[in-house]
Write a protein that holds these residues in place. Structure first.
Motif, PDB file in Angstrom:
ATOM      1  N   PHE A  12       0.852  -1.211   0.100  1.00 25.81           N
ATOM      2  CA  PHE A  12      -0.024  -0.029  -0.134  1.00 25.81           C
ATOM      3  C   PHE A  12       0.970   1.192   0.109  1.00 25.81           C
ATOM      4  CE2 PHE A  12      -2.203   3.326   2.272  1.00 25.81           C
ATOM      5  CZ  PHE A  12      -3.389   3.388   1.332  1.00 25.81           C
ATOM      6  N   ILE A  13       1.801   1.153   0.756  1.00 23.21           N
ATOM      7  CA  ILE A  13       2.693   2.411   0.777  1.00 23.21           C
ATOM      8  C   ILE A  13       3.574   2.566  -0.463  1.00 23.21           C
ATOM      9  CG2 ILE A  13       4.983   3.241   1.945  1.00 23.21           C
ATOM     10  CD1 ILE A  13       3.941   2.308   4.542  1.00 23.21           C
ATOM     11  N   LEU A  14       4.110   1.563  -1.008  1.00 21.17           N
ATOM     12  CA  LEU A  14       4.778   1.565  -2.081  1.00 21.17           C
ATOM     13  C   LEU A  14       3.929   2.169  -3.313  1.00 21.17           C
ATOM     14  CD1 LEU A  14       7.174  -1.468  -2.332  1.00 21.17           C
ATOM     15  CD2 LEU A  14       7.921   0.947  -1.876  1.00 21.17           C
ATOM     16  N   GLY A  15       2.563   1.613  -3.449  1.00 21.95           N
ATOM     17  CA  GLY A  15       1.510   1.949  -4.429  1.00 21.95           C
ATOM     18  C   GLY A  15       1.424   3.622  -4.196  1.00 21.95           C
ATOM     19  N   ALA A  16       1.211   4.157  -3.093  1.00 24.16           N
ATOM     20  CA  ALA A  16       0.994   5.586  -2.919  1.00 24.16           C
ATOM     21  C   ALA A  16       1.986   6.366  -3.417  1.00 24.16           C
ATOM     22  CB  ALA A  16       0.731   5.763  -1.414  1.00 24.16           C
ATOM     23  N   VAL A  17       3.336   5.833  -3.066  1.00 28.01           N
ATOM     24  CA  VAL A  17       4.701   6.539  -3.631  1.00 28.01           C
ATOM     25  C   VAL A  17       4.608   6.492  -5.165  1.00 28.01           C
ATOM     26  CG1 VAL A  17       7.063   6.454  -3.747  1.00 28.01           C
ATOM     27  CG2 VAL A  17       5.922   5.928  -1.609  1.00 28.01           C
ATOM     28  N   VAL A  18       4.245   5.564  -5.706  1.00 26.00           N
ATOM     29  CA  VAL A  18       4.316   5.623  -7.243  1.00 26.00           C
ATOM     30  C   VAL A  18       3.100   6.288  -7.617  1.00 26.00           C
ATOM     31  CG1 VAL A  18       3.520   3.905  -9.273  1.00 26.00           C
ATOM     32  CG2 VAL A  18       4.975   3.143  -7.411  1.00 26.00           C
ATOM     33  N   VAL A  19       2.082   6.335  -7.165  1.00 26.16           N
ATOM     34  CA  VAL A  19       0.889   7.340  -7.489  1.00 26.16           C
ATOM     35  C   VAL A  19       1.424   8.736  -7.562  1.00 26.16           C
ATOM     36  CG1 VAL A  19      -1.217   8.128  -6.960  1.00 26.16           C
ATOM     37  CG2 VAL A  19      -0.898   5.899  -7.262  1.00 26.16           C
ATOM     38  N   VAL A  20       1.768   9.228  -6.090  1.00 23.92           N
ATOM     39  CA  VAL A  20       2.394  10.360  -6.056  1.00 23.92           C
ATOM     40  C   VAL A  20       3.673  10.879  -6.905  1.00 23.92           C
ATOM     41  CG1 VAL A  20       3.841  12.098  -4.594  1.00 23.92           C
ATOM     42  CG2 VAL A  20       1.925  10.593  -3.690  1.00 23.92           C
ATOM     43  N   LEU A  21       4.644   9.945  -7.173  1.00 23.85           N
ATOM     44  CA  LEU A  21       5.420  10.275  -8.372  1.00 23.85           C
ATOM     45  C   LEU A  21       5.044  10.304  -9.632  1.00 23.85           C
ATOM     46  CD1 LEU A  21       8.497   7.943  -7.213  1.00 23.85           C
ATOM     47  CD2 LEU A  21       8.279  10.668  -7.236  1.00 23.85           C
ATOM     48  N   ALA A  22       4.288   9.650 -10.076  1.00 24.82           N
ATOM     49  CA  ALA A  22       3.447   9.685 -11.450  1.00 24.82           C
ATOM     50  C   ALA A  22       2.486  10.938 -11.407  1.00 24.82           C
ATOM     51  CB  ALA A  22       2.398   8.412 -11.557  1.00 24.82           C
ATOM     52  N   GLY A  23       1.841  11.477 -10.390  1.00 26.03           N
ATOM     53  CA  GLY A  23       1.116  12.573 -10.387  1.00 26.03           C
ATOM     54  C   GLY A  23       2.389  13.719 -10.589  1.00 26.03           C
ATOM     55  N   LEU A  24       3.217  13.702 -10.035  1.00 30.09           N
ATOM     56  CA  LEU A  24       4.494  14.735  -9.951  1.00 30.09           C
ATOM     57  C   LEU A  24       4.989  14.844 -11.318  1.00 30.09           C
ATOM     58  CD1 LEU A  24       5.835  17.127  -8.468  1.00 30.09           C
ATOM     59  CD2 LEU A  24       7.667  15.156  -7.847  1.00 30.09           C
ATOM     60  N   ILE A  25       5.185  13.689 -11.909  1.00 34.92           N
ATOM     61  CA  ILE A  25       5.837  13.669 -13.192  1.00 34.92           C
ATOM     62  C   ILE A  25       5.078  14.294 -14.351  1.00 34.92           C
ATOM     63  CG2 ILE A  25       6.802  12.159 -15.082  1.00 34.92           C
ATOM     64  CD1 ILE A  25       7.954  10.641 -12.704  1.00 34.92           C
ATOM     65  N   TRP A  26       3.591  13.863 -14.035  1.00 31.87           N
ATOM     66  CA  TRP A  26       2.663  14.384 -15.082  1.00 31.87           C
ATOM     67  C   TRP A  26       2.558  15.982 -14.984  1.00 31.87           C
ATOM     68  CZ3 TRP A  26      -2.163  16.906 -13.748  1.00 31.87           C
ATOM     69  CH2 TRP A  26      -2.801  17.288 -14.900  1.00 31.87           C
ATOM     70  N   TYR A  27       2.422  16.399 -13.782  1.00 33.00           N
ATOM     71  CA  TYR A  27       2.369  17.893 -13.404  1.00 33.00           C
ATOM     72  C   TYR A  27       3.494  18.481 -14.325  1.00 33.00           C
ATOM     73  CZ  TYR A  27       1.727  22.264 -10.863  1.00 33.00           C
ATOM     74  OH  TYR A  27       1.609  23.682 -10.565  1.00 33.00           O
ATOM     75  N   LEU A  28       4.629  17.889 -14.018  1.00 30.17           N
ATOM     76  CA  LEU A  28       5.769  18.794 -14.577  1.00 30.17           C
ATOM     77  C   LEU A  28       5.779  18.940 -16.196  1.00 30.17           C
ATOM     78  CD1 LEU A  28       8.656  17.925 -12.028  1.00 30.17           C
ATOM     79  CD2 LEU A  28       7.477  19.939 -12.213  1.00 30.17           C
ATOM     80  N   TYR A  29       5.549  17.570 -16.545  1.00 33.11           N
ATOM     81  CA  TYR A  29       5.563  17.626 -18.286  1.00 33.11           C
ATOM     82  C   TYR A  29       4.376  18.207 -18.633  1.00 33.11           C
ATOM     83  CZ  TYR A  29       9.536  14.542 -18.265  1.00 33.11           C
ATOM     84  OH  TYR A  29      10.844  14.051 -18.230  1.00 33.11           O
ATOM     85  N   SER A  30       3.198  18.815 -18.034  1.00 33.75           N
ATOM     86  CA  SER A  30       2.215  19.267 -18.666  1.00 33.75           C
ATOM     87  C   SER A  30       2.162  20.726 -18.534  1.00 33.75           C
ATOM     88  CB  SER A  30       0.861  18.807 -17.903  1.00 33.75           C
ATOM     89  OG  SER A  30       0.691  19.470 -16.665  1.00 33.75           O
ATOM     90  N   GLY A  31       3.374  21.191 -18.059  1.00 36.98           N
ATOM     91  CA  GLY A  31       3.612  22.665 -18.080  1.00 36.98           C
ATOM     92  C   GLY A  31       3.438  23.337 -16.769  1.00 36.98           C
TER      93      GLY A  31
END
Length: 50
Positions: A12-31
């Motif tokens: 569960f903790i690793l899944g939450a970390v993956v979701v947060v990292l994916a959201g951060l990467i998407w946010y940065l690449y979307s401008g």
């Protein structure tokens, strides 16, 4: 059974970390910019004392 509970907690903790990292990467690449990244620069020019 105790090990299954521990493994699911880690998963569960690793899944939450993956979701947060994916959201951060998407946010940065979307401008988007990270907060605080555009802080104003302060420059003080002192006159020459010579």
């Amino acid at each position: 059974m105790a090990e299954k509970s521990g493994n699911s907690g880690i998963a569960f903790i690793l899944g939450a970390v993956v979701v947060v990292l994916a959201g951060l990467i998407w946010y940065l690449y979307s401008g988007g910019d990270l907060p605080g990244a555009d802080e104003p620069e302060i420059q003080i020019d002192l006159p020459d004392g010579s």
